[in-house]
Design an enzyme around this catalytic site. Structure first.
Site, PDB file in Angstrom:
ATOM      1  N   ASP A  56       3.758   2.518  -4.095  1.00 22.35           N
ATOM      2  CA  ASP A  56       2.719   3.133  -4.914  1.00 22.35           C
ATOM      3  C   ASP A  56       2.667   2.321  -6.197  1.00 22.35           C
ATOM      4  O   ASP A  56       3.659   2.271  -6.942  1.00 22.35           O
ATOM      5  CB  ASP A  56       3.067   4.602  -5.203  1.00 22.35           C
ATOM      6  CG  ASP A  56       1.964   5.321  -5.957  1.00 22.35           C
ATOM      7  OD1 ASP A  56       1.938   6.558  -5.942  1.00 22.35           O
ATOM      8  OD2 ASP A  56       1.118   4.642  -6.571  1.00 22.35           O
ATOM      9  N   VAL A  57       1.539   1.676  -6.466  1.00 25.54           N
ATOM     10  CA  VAL A  57       1.494   0.733  -7.597  1.00 25.54           C
ATOM     11  C   VAL A  57       1.764   1.417  -8.929  1.00 25.54           C
ATOM     12  O   VAL A  57       2.089   0.760  -9.913  1.00 25.54           O
ATOM     13  CB  VAL A  57       0.153  -0.019  -7.664  1.00 25.54           C
ATOM     14  CG1 VAL A  57       0.022  -0.970  -6.489  1.00 25.54           C
ATOM     15  CG2 VAL A  57      -0.999   0.933  -7.717  1.00 25.54           C
ATOM     16  N   ASP A  89       0.875  -1.178   0.000  1.00 26.46           N
ATOM     17  CA  ASP A  89       0.000   0.000   0.000  1.00 26.46           C
ATOM     18  C   ASP A  89       0.911   1.226   0.000  1.00 26.46           C
ATOM     19  O   ASP A  89       2.078   1.122   0.374  1.00 26.46           O
ATOM     20  CB  ASP A  89      -0.927   0.016   1.228  1.00 26.46           C
ATOM     21  CG  ASP A  89      -2.141   0.903   1.010  1.00 26.46           C
ATOM     22  OD1 ASP A  89      -3.252   0.369   0.831  1.00 26.46           O
ATOM     23  OD2 ASP A  89      -1.969   2.140   1.007  1.00 26.46           O
ATOM     24  N   THR A 139     -16.429   0.688   2.362  1.00 27.65           N
ATOM     25  CA  THR A 139     -15.005   1.013   2.529  1.00 27.65           C
ATOM     26  C   THR A 139     -14.851   2.523   2.480  1.00 27.65           C
ATOM     27  O   THR A 139     -15.822   3.255   2.275  1.00 27.65           O
ATOM     28  CB  THR A 139     -14.160   0.415   1.381  1.00 27.65           C
ATOM     29  OG1 THR A 139     -14.546   1.073   0.161  1.00 27.65           O
ATOM     30  CG2 THR A 139     -14.368  -1.070   1.243  1.00 27.65           C
ATOM     31  N   TYR A 150     -14.339   7.620 -13.599  1.00 30.30           N
ATOM     32  CA  TYR A 150     -14.170   6.425 -12.767  1.00 30.30           C
ATOM     33  C   TYR A 150     -14.736   5.198 -13.467  1.00 30.30           C
ATOM     34  O   TYR A 150     -14.088   4.134 -13.549  1.00 30.30           O
ATOM     35  CB  TYR A 150     -14.857   6.643 -11.414  1.00 30.30           C
ATOM     36  CG  TYR A 150     -14.815   5.429 -10.534  1.00 30.30           C
ATOM     37  CD1 TYR A 150     -15.963   4.680 -10.283  1.00 30.30           C
ATOM     38  CD2 TYR A 150     -13.625   5.016  -9.963  1.00 30.30           C
ATOM     39  CE1 TYR A 150     -15.915   3.552  -9.487  1.00 30.30           C
ATOM     40  CE2 TYR A 150     -13.571   3.897  -9.159  1.00 30.30           C
ATOM     41  CZ  TYR A 150     -14.707   3.160  -8.928  1.00 30.30           C
ATOM     42  OH  TYR A 150     -14.665   2.046  -8.147  1.00 30.30           O
TER      43      TYR A 150
END
Lengths: 278, 622
Positions: A69-70, A41, A201, A166
């Site tokens: 950070d992906v 994460d 979430t 999104y």
């Protein structure tokens, strides 16, 4: 009747977005079942807190974490090497759960926010999938189960007004899953796409558009959201199947969501269709 | 009222040089006004009655059979002063539309203080007049005490209020705008004798015609002038005071910040002219440049110098001359009107402003700027007691009897002198208390608030560096490098807080507002970094390029800049900085105390580490 389910093999999982939400619940569930998990994460504080908590429950050897950070390919690579050293066992499950959500009318949208979303949700997913692909292919070649779980959203399959970018990004994730299933399936790597609806979430808590934030929390109060733990269970269900069977799409929706937003493209819009999914 | 001065001290827009600048300089206007007042007093007290005779000379303008016949004093009061009211209403409209009063939420306290500052003096006046048993028509002159003379206010503030916090000047200027609006309303509504609707309808039609002509973009000034004269004449005939014509026309003029496309067109036209200078291109360029600025601001720039340096002093010359000898002074001392004026102005304004502020703060309508205390507000109330121009104006309007008028005028003069003296005393006392209470090291007047401030890092980090800076000054690059290096070295142990201290350069203001819009879009720090990378070489176009780099929605940025949405927020920081008397940017505060050392990374780090061990930070409350 006696159960003749074969003993489940111990899996080694990499979970991105593991400091909260669906990623965290997946990690928790896998650890509780005896698997080893690497938590990735970019939120250092949350990751630290979560790692300590999980280590207390599952022990130090099965829990590994890395601040990544992906969207940063190099950091992913280093994390892969790090995980391989520290966990010892080869990775055979990758859960790509990292992602953000931002909304607002398209005209007022902030391009930087879109870029962040595309980076985290799509570019990050591509990076994650590719970085750990060799491990997954190796696991498949060895004859065992090998799973790539892409956490998308139902928003990618429906019209989601005021969350245009999104839903476009999540649609991209869906198409990626579809194509990778073909490409990697013949090598034995199973590609699952999880499409949750409104889930409990913190996704969307940091979006800059105040009206969209209000709209989103109004939706979450109107539709009792699905639990992230439930979504984690469907992920576990998917990866538990025998290696020659893939649960390709796991759509997890709150029961009441359809009344507020059609989840099928082209269904007639109900009277109060002001909200979106996930 | 009394001076048509821009009420936006922190806008930083460079004004034209020469007469234009002098015209809007409050000190020059106050000086001219004072000189004219003294001259009128000397003249009126010369032997013989040349003063009254002169100003009562009838002057007639006749066209064909119709004539306008007024005496000279009323030509000044009814015609020339229309220009004064015109300029004042231009200013008021600008402040409400794009200036300090645009964000009404932040201006609630001065607005409340202005409203009570209108009501309490009037109430006191009526009370004293009724209790003192004055003739009934004296009570009608309550409008004499309601308004402050902005010219004298600013002029005196520059002298006695030098030690007062900068926030007070902003407070008083905002108050003055609302005060002006109130006085205009009173003149329009309360002092109309008999209303004749037909001419009023004509006036309304002519005003509408002016608006329509603006919309269809007729540019010939003569047409507007003719229509303005028609409005003025119609209002004169309708029974409403003729100067309201100035207000109507002023309010009809549109105000808007320059459209970027228009500015670019103007630049292109000027460029074209520079390549082939001929009269046609020159005229085209001049027209485009002029039209890039709103009509309101153009007219203001054109008329304000004449109004401030000519019209108002002539008004004082015509109205302030009152015979001061034993007889008039005795009559005044015995007259309840004089006392009512003095009590109303000196006491009423002070009470009104103080009570209004206290009430607004107590009712949580707003807060006083940090650095402003009760003693400053009381001083502000004292200096507001100088009513002059409008007080004399309404005295002439409301009172017929020459004896009462003389009493009222003496009252106005006495009140103004008394208020000036009182304010000098109160300001001196407040300054003494300020010095006494001042801490040895300058502290931040406004503590860091994560809900309002831009914080890079965790709000509860042990080390906190607050920087007051601008994006557009020469050394900006070095500041950013130093701070970035500090952040690299100290990591998450340091929180950086950014606040605005814009230089006078308009690009600095634009960049500051743009960064606030970036904050509204959730991208303050990317914008800050992009601007910092171009530090010292910023232009309007570069600011937009930085915004695109930072991922901002550029249409929303343009809207925000055009409407001045974030002017108030930037001004808040600038006012705090002025209150703390910060010099040019950058200014650093380590852990809330001013850092006076060099812009050197080792020294800054030492200072940060030193204070960090002393004060472990508690998490900030939101």
């Amino acid at each position: 009747m006696e159960s003749t389910v074969p003993a489940r093999p111990r899996r080694t999982a990499v979970v991105t977005g593991a400091a909260g939400g669906i990623g965290l619940e997946c990690a928790r569930l896998l650890l509780a079942r005896g698997d080893a998990v690497a938590l990735l994460d970019r939120d250092r504080r949350a990751l630290r807190a979560v790692t300590e908590e999980l280590r207390r429950e599952a022990g130090d050897e099965r829990v590994v974490s890395a601040e990544v950070d992906v969207a940063d390919g190099f950091a992913l690579r280093e994390a892969r090497d790090d995980v391989a050293t520290r966990l010892g066992t080869p990775v055979d499950v990758v859960v790509a759960g990292a992602g953000t959500m931002a909304g607002g009318s398209f005209a007022d949208g902030v391009p930087g926010e879109w870029a962040d979303m595309i980076e985290a949700n799509l570019t990050g997913m591509l990076g994650t999938a590719q970085t750990f692909l060799r491990d997954l292919l190796a696991a498949a070649d060895a004859g065992g189960p090998s799973d790539l779980v892409l956490v998308g959203a139902i928003a990618g399959s429906i019209g989601f007004p005021r969350f245009a970018v999104y839903s476009a990004v999540e649609a991209a994730v869906g198409q990626l899953a579809r194509t990778l299933r073909l490409e990697l399936g013949e090598r034995g790597v199973r590609v699952h796409q999880v499409q949750p609806g409104v889930t409990g979430t913190r996704l969307g808590a940091t979006m800059s558009d105040r009206a969209a934030r209000r709209e989103w929390s109004a939706l979450r109060s109107a539709v009792p959201p699905a639990d992230a733990a439930v979504v984690a269970r469907t992920v576990a269900f998917g990866i538990d199947q025998p290696p020659h069977v893939t649960i390709a799409d796991l759509v997890v929706l709150p029961t009441r969501q359809d009344a507020l937003l059609p989840t099928v493209q082209g269904a007639p819009a109900p009277s109060r269709s002001r909200w979106g999914a996930r | 009222m009394g001076c048509a001065v821009t009420a936006a001290p922190f806008r930083g827009r460079p004004f034209g040089a020469g007469l234009g600048r002098m015209g809007t300089s409050s000190t020059a206007a106050a000086a001219f006004l004072l000189a004219a007042t003294l001259l009128s007093l000397v003249w009126a007290n010369l032997p013989g009655s040349s003063y009254e005779a002169f100003w009562h000379t009838p002057a007639e303008v006749a066209v064909g059979g119709r004539a306008i016949a007024l005496d000279l004093r009323h030509w000044v009061n009814d015609a020339a002063m229309a220009f004064f009211f015109f300029v004042v209403s231009l200013e008021a409209k600008r402040e409400f539309a794009v200036g300090e009063l645009r964000d009404r939420r932040r201006a609630r306290v001065p607005i409340a203080a202005a409203v009570t500052g209108l009501v309490v003096p009037a109430a006191l006046y009526v009370g004293v007049v009724t209790w003192g048993g004055a003739p009934p028509e004296a009570a009608a002159a309550w409008g004499v005490v309601i308004s402050t003379d902005t010219a004298f206010l600013l002029g005196l503030l520059a002298v006695v209020g030098r030690g007062a916090p900068a926030a007070l000047r902003l407070f008083l200027l905002t108050l003055a705008v609302v005060d002006d609006v109130g006085a205009l309303a009173v003149v329009a509504l309360a002092y109309t004798d008999e209303l004749r609707p037909a001419p009023l309808a004509v006036a309304a039609l002519a005003t509408a015609a002016i608006v329509v002509l603006r919309r269809v973009r007729v540019w010939r000034g003569l047409v507007y002038f003719l229509l303005a004269f028609v409005v003025w004449f119609a209002v004169l005939e309708s029974g409403v005071h003729a100067t309201i014509a100035g207000v109507a026309i002023g309010l009809a003029m549109p105000v808007y910040p320059p459209h970027r496309e228009k500015v670019e067109q103007a630049t292109d036209a000027a460029l074209l002219f520079s390549r082939a200078p001929n009269p046609r291109r020159g005229r085209e360029a001049a027209l485009r440049i002029a039209r890039a600025v709103s009509v309101n601001e153009r007219l203001h720039a054109l008329y304000a110098p004449y109004v401030n340096l000519l019209v108002v002093p002539v008004f004082a010359l015509a109205n302030a001359g009152v015979v001061i000898d034993a007889a008039t002074l005795r009559s005044a001392a015995a007259s309840p009107v004089t006392w009512a004026v003095v009590v109303g102005l000196v006491g009423g304004k002070l009470l009104g402003v103080a009570l209004g502020t206290a009430g607004a703060v107590a009712l949580r309508l707003g807060r006083l700027s940090p650095g402003l205390h009760a003693r400053h507000i009381v001083a502000g109330g004292a200096i507001s007691g100088i009513g002059f121009t409008i007080s004399l104006f309404i005295a002439d309007l409301a009172l017929e009897d020459p004896a009462l008028q003389s009493d009222a005028r003496i009252g106005v003069l006495a009140a103004s002198l008394l208020a000036a003296a009182l304010s000098a005393v109160v300001f001196a006392s407040a300054a003494r208390t300020d010095r006494y209470r001042a801490s040895p090291t300058q502290a931040l007047v406004r503590p860091v608030d994560p809900g309002r401030d831009h914080v890079r890092g965790e709000a509860d980090a042990p080390m906190q560096l607050v920087v007051y800076a601008s994006f557009a000054f020469r050394d900006a690059g070095r500041v950013v490098e130093t701070v970035d290096e500090l952040r690299n070295q100290l990591g998450e142990r340091m929180a950086l807080v950014f606040r605005h201290l814009p230089t006078d350069d308009p690009v600095a203001h634009e960049a500051a507002q743009a960064s606030e819009e970036a904050a509204a879009q959730g991208r303050f720090w990317p914008m800050h970094d992009a601007l910092a990378a171009r530090a010292g070489r910023l232009t309007s176009r570069e600011v937009r390029r930085c915004a695109a780099e930072a991922g901002l929605n550029l249409d929303r940025l343009d809207d925000a800049l055009r409407h001045g949405t974030h002017v108030a927020r930037v001004t808040e920081d600038a006012v705090d900085a002025a209150t703390m008397r910060l010099p040019r940017p950058p200014c650093f505060f380590v852990d809330g105390l001013r850092y006076d050392g060099l812009l050197d990374i080792d020294e800054l780090r030492t200072a940060l580490l030193a204070r960090a061990t002393d004060h472990p930070r508690t998490p900030a409350r939101t």
